[in-house]
Design a protein around this motif. Structure first.
Motif, mmCIF file in Angstrom:
data_model
loop_
_atom_site.group_PDB
_atom_site.id
_atom_site.type_symbol
_atom_site.label_atom_id
_atom_site.label_comp_id
_atom_site.label_asym_id
_atom_site.label_seq_id
_atom_site.Cartn_x
_atom_site.Cartn_y
_atom_site.Cartn_z
ATOM 1 N N SER A 125 0.096 -5.961 -10.439
ATOM 2 C CA SER A 125 -1.051 -5.957 -11.194
ATOM 3 C C SER A 125 -1.702 -4.465 -11.208
ATOM 4 O O SER A 125 -2.136 -4.047 -12.326
ATOM 5 C CB SER A 125 -2.183 -6.819 -10.454
ATOM 6 N N TYR A 126 -1.283 -3.694 -10.196
ATOM 7 C CA TYR A 126 -1.965 -2.379 -10.259
ATOM 8 C C TYR A 126 -0.984 -1.610 -11.266
ATOM 9 O O TYR A 126 -1.611 -0.691 -11.812
ATOM 10 C CB TYR A 126 -1.799 -1.701 -8.866
ATOM 11 N N SER A 142 -2.104 -2.382 -14.771
ATOM 12 C CA SER A 142 -3.353 -1.735 -15.088
ATOM 13 C C SER A 142 -3.636 -0.272 -15.147
ATOM 14 O O SER A 142 -4.223 0.312 -16.145
ATOM 15 C CB SER A 142 -4.657 -2.174 -13.968
ATOM 16 N N LYS A 143 -2.718 0.469 -14.233
ATOM 17 C CA LYS A 143 -2.586 1.935 -14.417
ATOM 18 C C LYS A 143 -1.696 2.513 -15.332
ATOM 19 O O LYS A 143 -1.700 3.562 -15.702
ATOM 20 C CB LYS A 143 -2.355 2.454 -13.035
ATOM 21 N N HIS A 180 0.762 -1.252 -0.101
ATOM 22 C CA HIS A 180 -0.011 0.105 -0.049
ATOM 23 C C HIS A 180 0.862 1.198 -0.124
ATOM 24 O O HIS A 180 0.308 2.209 0.339
ATOM 25 C CB HIS A 180 -0.878 0.195 1.210
ATOM 26 N N ASN A 199 2.964 -4.246 -6.048
ATOM 27 C CA ASN A 199 1.823 -4.074 -6.694
ATOM 28 C C ASN A 199 1.953 -4.271 -8.299
ATOM 29 O O ASN A 199 1.593 -3.369 -9.052
ATOM 30 C CB ASN A 199 1.400 -2.502 -6.531
#
Length: 236
Positions: A108-109, A112-113, A11, A106
């Motif tokens: 996958s984040y 995607s971003k 995070h 992160n």
């Protein structure tokens, strides 16, 4: 403690965003509450009162404007030169560490971003494979790649401790290279700023011309990077 750190790492991006919001809210409040009149005087008061805190945050965002400010305040005696370099370097180090762990935990984040940045990620991976650790040292001076390179290295299996060590040395060098010349030529810079304030009608066209030149340079650099990205994409 290590378990807590591992839980927080995925995070890192959200934590950074939250800290930035809190920080700027704090600055805005203190700017409004400054015991002086006028926005300019309030801003100068804020810099003198919370200079190192602002410098650390500015360092995390890797803004050279903050380091220039630190150089001038060091020249006037409102900051200590060595502490300013140390704090700015730590800020730059912390910012890139956050980006590194965004990539590491992160994935996958990131995929995607950052779909529109795939070519830049490909370029970053190619540069890392070709040049190795020096690319970590040099990424702060590469327009359009400052954020991409730490994240892309985090996506790989590159050793986190090695990255952190090189990143820290790089951040302190970056801070020193920017702050020291401003500190050394501080008197001349202050004279120019005073002249620009008194003769803004002359200074404004010069500033616009200088700003336009910088924009032109960065646009050219961006097109050059895009060309390299396309070449890499075609090779793949």
């Amino acid at each position: 403690m290590k378990e807590i750190f591992k839980k927080l790492q995925p995070h890192a991006g959200k934590i950074l965003a939250f800290i930035v919001i809190i920080f700027f809210s704090f600055l805005a409040y203190n700017l409004f509450q400054a015991p002086v009149e006028g926005f300019e005087n309030s801003f100068v008061y804020l810099l003198k009162e919370y200079g190192y805190i602002i410098l650390f945050a500015w360092g995390m965002l890797e803004g050279e404007a903050g380091l220039i400010m630190a150089g001038l305040l060091s020249h006037t005696g409102d900051m200590n030169l060595y502490i300013a370099i140390f704090v700015a370097g730590l800020g730059g180090f912390a910012g890139d560490q956050v980006y590194f762990y965004i990539g590491r935990f992160n994935k996958s984040y990131v995929h995607s971003k950052f779909k529109g940045q795939r070519r830049k990620f490909a370029l970053a991976h190619l540069l890392l494979q070709k040049y190795g650790w020096p690319i970590i040292f040099a990424q702060r001076y590469m327009y359009g790649m400052r954020t991409i390179i730490p994240i892309s290295i985090g996506l790989t299996r590159y050793d986190a401790k090695t990255f952190a060590f090189i990143n820290l040395i790089s951040a302190w060098c970056w801070a020193a290279i920017t702050i020291v010349p401003v500190w050394y030529f501080g008197e001349e810079i202050l004279k120019v700023l005073h002249w620009a304030k008194e003769h803004w009608y002359f200074a404004l066209p010069i500033a616009l011309g200088f700003g336009g030149s910088i924009i032109y340079y960065f646009n050219k650099a961006s097109k050059k990077n895009t060309k390299k990205e396309k070449e890499i994409s075609n090779e793949n």
